[in-house]
Design an enzyme around this catalytic site. Structure first.
Site, mmCIF file in Angstrom:
data_model
loop_
_atom_site.group_PDB
_atom_site.id
_atom_site.type_symbol
_atom_site.label_atom_id
_atom_site.label_comp_id
_atom_site.label_asym_id
_atom_site.label_seq_id
_atom_site.Cartn_x
_atom_site.Cartn_y
_atom_site.Cartn_z
ATOM 1 N N ALA A 23 0.610 -20.128 58.006
ATOM 2 C CA ALA A 23 0.422 -21.117 58.777
ATOM 3 C C ALA A 23 0.923 -21.824 59.473
ATOM 4 O O ALA A 23 0.806 -22.752 60.627
ATOM 5 C CB ALA A 23 -0.404 -22.336 57.266
ATOM 6 N N LEU A 25 3.781 -23.046 58.677
ATOM 7 C CA LEU A 25 3.954 -24.543 58.159
ATOM 8 C C LEU A 25 5.064 -24.621 57.876
ATOM 9 O O LEU A 25 5.579 -26.840 57.855
ATOM 10 C CB LEU A 25 3.468 -24.519 57.089
ATOM 11 C CG LEU A 25 2.022 -24.072 56.623
ATOM 12 C CD1 LEU A 25 1.405 -24.632 55.163
ATOM 13 C CD2 LEU A 25 1.570 -25.600 57.202
ATOM 14 N N GLY A 28 11.672 -24.504 61.034
ATOM 15 C CA GLY A 28 13.155 -24.083 60.568
ATOM 16 C C GLY A 28 12.858 -23.167 59.933
ATOM 17 O O GLY A 28 14.509 -22.354 59.831
ATOM 18 N N ASN A 29 11.894 -22.163 59.779
ATOM 19 C CA ASN A 29 12.226 -21.419 58.415
ATOM 20 C C ASN A 29 11.736 -19.819 59.458
ATOM 21 O O ASN A 29 10.457 -20.513 60.275
ATOM 22 C CB ASN A 29 11.073 -21.786 57.604
ATOM 23 C CG ASN A 29 10.825 -19.796 56.871
ATOM 24 O OD1 ASN A 29 10.816 -18.642 57.218
ATOM 25 N ND2 ASN A 29 10.161 -20.593 55.388
ATOM 26 N N SER A 32 8.464 -18.059 59.234
ATOM 27 C CA SER A 32 7.049 -18.392 59.067
ATOM 28 C C SER A 32 6.504 -19.048 60.260
ATOM 29 O O SER A 32 5.057 -18.815 60.134
ATOM 30 C CB SER A 32 7.208 -19.739 58.023
ATOM 31 O OG SER A 32 6.005 -21.212 58.416
ATOM 32 N N ARG A 142 4.855 -28.724 50.353
ATOM 33 C CA ARG A 142 6.151 -27.819 49.673
ATOM 34 C C ARG A 142 6.393 -29.106 48.509
ATOM 35 O O ARG A 142 6.306 -29.456 47.250
ATOM 36 C CB ARG A 142 7.431 -27.512 49.431
ATOM 37 C CG ARG A 142 6.408 -26.578 50.941
ATOM 38 C CD ARG A 142 7.855 -25.061 50.666
ATOM 39 N NE ARG A 142 7.753 -24.750 48.918
ATOM 40 C CZ ARG A 142 8.596 -23.923 48.435
ATOM 41 N NH1 ARG A 142 9.749 -23.534 49.023
ATOM 42 N NH2 ARG A 142 8.322 -23.417 47.086
ATOM 43 N N GLU A 178 15.710 -29.419 47.530
ATOM 44 C CA GLU A 178 15.263 -27.974 47.850
ATOM 45 C C GLU A 178 14.826 -27.530 46.439
ATOM 46 O O GLU A 178 14.831 -25.501 46.302
ATOM 47 C CB GLU A 178 15.565 -27.524 48.996
ATOM 48 C CG GLU A 178 15.050 -28.682 49.993
ATOM 49 C CD GLU A 178 13.715 -28.126 50.536
ATOM 50 O OE1 GLU A 178 12.993 -26.801 49.839
ATOM 51 O OE2 GLU A 178 13.176 -28.523 51.183
ATOM 52 N N ARG A 217 17.693 -29.731 55.135
ATOM 53 C CA ARG A 217 16.345 -30.404 54.078
ATOM 54 C C ARG A 217 17.211 -30.483 52.624
ATOM 55 O O ARG A 217 16.150 -31.352 51.611
ATOM 56 C CB ARG A 217 15.621 -29.031 53.205
ATOM 57 C CG ARG A 217 14.847 -28.504 54.696
ATOM 58 C CD ARG A 217 13.351 -27.587 53.851
ATOM 59 N NE ARG A 217 12.878 -26.384 54.615
ATOM 60 C CZ ARG A 217 12.095 -25.289 54.523
ATOM 61 N NH1 ARG A 217 11.237 -25.869 52.696
ATOM 62 N NH2 ARG A 217 11.252 -24.760 55.000
ATOM 63 N N HIS A 253 17.647 -23.084 53.960
ATOM 64 C CA HIS A 253 18.440 -22.912 52.610
ATOM 65 C C HIS A 253 19.456 -22.268 52.041
ATOM 66 O O HIS A 253 19.832 -20.975 52.902
ATOM 67 C CB HIS A 253 17.119 -22.556 51.120
ATOM 68 C CG HIS A 253 15.883 -23.090 51.060
ATOM 69 N ND1 HIS A 253 14.689 -22.628 51.235
ATOM 70 C CD2 HIS A 253 15.886 -24.659 51.151
ATOM 71 C CE1 HIS A 253 13.801 -23.811 50.712
ATOM 72 N NE2 HIS A 253 14.614 -25.388 51.028
ATOM 73 N N CYS A 374 14.035 -16.258 46.832
ATOM 74 C CA CYS A 374 12.968 -16.905 46.801
ATOM 75 C C CYS A 374 12.122 -17.075 45.960
ATOM 76 O O CYS A 374 11.768 -18.167 45.671
ATOM 77 C CB CYS A 374 12.222 -16.971 48.418
ATOM 78 S SG CYS A 374 13.484 -17.931 49.668
HETATM 79 O O1 SUG Z 1 9.796 -23.380 52.064
HETATM 80 N N1 SUG Z 1 7.896 -21.031 53.189
HETATM 81 C C1 SUG Z 1 8.711 -21.491 52.609
HETATM 82 C C2 SUG Z 1 9.985 -19.991 52.091
HETATM 83 C C3 SUG Z 1 10.813 -20.954 50.772
HETATM 84 C C4 SUG Z 1 12.411 -19.289 50.718
HETATM 85 N N2 SUG Z 1 12.635 -19.789 49.986
HETATM 86 C C5 SUG Z 1 13.760 -20.206 49.505
HETATM 87 N N3 SUG Z 1 14.326 -19.478 50.591
HETATM 88 N N4 SUG Z 1 14.894 -20.284 48.347
HETATM 89 C C6 SUG Z 1 9.832 -22.307 53.080
HETATM 90 O O2 SUG Z 1 9.825 -22.586 54.269
HETATM 91 C C7 SUG Z 1 6.358 -21.281 54.701
HETATM 92 C C8 SUG Z 1 4.275 -21.290 54.954
HETATM 93 C C9 SUG Z 1 3.731 -20.899 55.887
HETATM 94 O O3 SUG Z 1 3.943 -20.874 56.400
HETATM 95 O O4 SUG Z 1 2.508 -20.797 55.527
HETATM 96 C C10 SUG Z 1 6.794 -21.042 53.506
HETATM 97 O O5 SUG Z 1 6.566 -22.605 53.098
#
Ligand code: SUG
Length: 450
Positions: A23, A25, A28-29, A32, A142, A178, A217, A253, A374
């Site tokens: 999605a 969501l 910064g990732n 995703s 989250r 986190e 975060r 992270h 993760c």
């Molecule tokens: O929080 N992705 C998670 C990934 C978490 C990874 N954890 C560690 N690095 N420890 C986050 O960004 C994406 C969900 C979405 O886009 O549908 C997401 O929540």
């Protein structure tokens, strides 16, 4: 001197939930964001995660399972004002605010490195294992995890003589937490007193560098509060600031740029604001505990931060075998990136502490930015603590067979963004989770069961 109790490190992996989807969501990732709105395969995602657990259990590592959370979260939809029957609330959210329905539907609790921060009993003054569920305030999807996480941990680690499960810190930007993704414990042996390493992205009250593009975060104040409530004193902790430039490059992270275990820190040279000072402090505090400390620092010239983010080289699990040798668990993406693949070959061939690399296909989770590290929460346990842990969550042949069949029976092999509007997904999910609590022997864990 009394000999410390022998202890092992257990890994508790999050079982991927039936609503696993993409999605976009997590600003910064990078993964995703890049995979937003692509079609997910929840069944494959759960199978990939389960196979990692089974393989590591087969190799003799203590491997536990943490159940998924109930999604979509009707509770969140209600809090956001979507009333009526459950199917009506879903339909209304789908029409008026699909991004909120997506947030309510994420299977993000699978990344249990973010579930909590754990301090083993060897480090705490009351000799109990302390768990602080992470408030995950930075992202709505989250931030709704911690209450159920607390309940799950308090069910699995219910014995008050051995375990202390705290509430999450207050959910406010100054205390963004986190969990274990920004926490590493170093020690000579799992059962001896260690040094806990907390990495933060920014401080609310102290001036310091901050990322410009993407959010930091984890705050210093949250890290300090967790250390404080776990009773860790100055000799037992090191706080370090993550390099804001790498956060801006997609390192949301610290576990995307560093991993540590026992006496080894494996990290990128650009991971921290002041790397030399950080290594020196860790080395000195570990020396005071008669523990050695080795840094394997990967230079930018060998593996760039961009390659580290793409391959998830550092989102690996560094695992100690009983004889003290270590293996590194990496995702297949590390084999596909030539710089990383060559680096890993050389690492294993060298005389350093890592002598084997184990590769896993975790593509479904990886596409949301979740690698091997993760997916797991580390809990160092003495034999007595292990015996006090709920018995049904330990991976073995029988549990693997039951979970494998359970996934095949309940999970879809295709979930597109528009499928989140399907009210049948909620029923399917609940049916699956209801059966799961029986498989894992966890009683009535979910709101819908109460
Ligand atoms: O929080 N992705 C998670 C990934 C978490 C990874 N954890 C560690 N690095 N420890 C986050 O960004 C994406 C969900 C979405 O886009 O549908 C997401 O929540």
């Amino acid at each position: 001197m009394q000999t410390p109790p022998s202890a092992i490190e257990a890994n508790f992996d999050g079982l991927v939930g039936p609503t696993h989807n993409y999605a976009g969501l997590s600003f910064g990732n990078v993964a995703s964001q890049n995979n937003e709105k692509s079609v997910a395969n929840p069944r494959a995602a759960a199978q990939q995660g389960l196979r990692k657990m089974k393989r590591l259990a087969d190799l003799g590592f203590a491997q536990g399972v943490l159940p998924p959370q109930e999604r979509p979260s009707i509770r969140l939809l209600r809090e956001l004002g979507f009333g009526g029957k459950e199917a009506e609330a879903i339909a209304k959210a789908a029409k008026e605010a699909p991004e909120l329905l997506a947030a309510a539907s994420s299977a993000s609790a699978m990344w249990t490195a973010n579930a909590a921060t754990v301090s083993p009993s060897a480090d705490t003054p009351d000799r109990r294992v302390h768990f602080s569920p992470a408030n995950l305030t930075s992202k709505l999807h989250r931030a709704i995890e911690h209450e159920a996480t607390r309940r799950t941990l308090a069910t699995i680690f219910a014995d008050r003589e051995h375990f202390m499960v705290h509430e999450a810190l207050p959910g406010t930007p100054a205390l963004g937490d986190e969990g274990a993704a920004n926490h590493t414990r170093f020690c000579a042996q799992y059962g001896t007193r260690g040094v806990e390493f907390f990495v933060y992205g920014r401080s609310e009250y102290r001036r310091g560098p901050e990322p410009k593009r993407f959010p930091a975060r984890q705050t210093f104040e949250a890290s300090r509060a967790v250390a404080q409530r776990h009773g860790l004193n100055d000799a037992s902790v090191v706080f370090a600031q993550q390099n804001p430039e790498v956060i801006d490059a997609g390192v949301f992270h610290n576990d995307v740029i560093a991993v540590g275990n026992r006496s080894t820190l494996f990290c990128h040279e650009r991971a921290f604001v002041e790397p030399r000072a950080v290594y020196d402090e860790l080395r000195a505090k570990l020396a005071a505990r008669d523990a050695p400390f080795h840094v394997i620092e990967v230079p930018e010239a060998r593996v760039s931060v961009a390659d580290a983010v793409k391959s998830y080289l550092f989102n690996s699990q560094l695992l100690s075998r009983p004889d003290g040798t270590q293996l590194l668990v990496v995702p297949e993406e590390c084999r596909e990136n030539p710089h990383v693949a060559i680096y890993l070959d050389e690492l294993v061939a060298s005389s350093g502490p890592i002598d084997e690399v184990l590769v896993f296909e975790l593509r479904e989770s990886m596409k949301n930015g979740g690698g091997p590290a993760c997916l797991r929460l580390r809990v160092a346990l003495t034999e007595a603590e292990r015996a006090a842990t709920a018995s049904g969550v330990w991976m073995n042949d029988a549990l693997f067979a039951r979970l494998d069949a359970w996934i095949a029976a309940h999970y879809r092999d295709r979930l597109a963004p528009q499928d989140l509007t399907d009210p049948k997904l909620l029923d399917e999910s609940r049916t699956a989770l209801d059966e799961l609590t029986q498989i894992l022997g966890l009683g009535s864990l979910y709101d819908f069961q109460r």
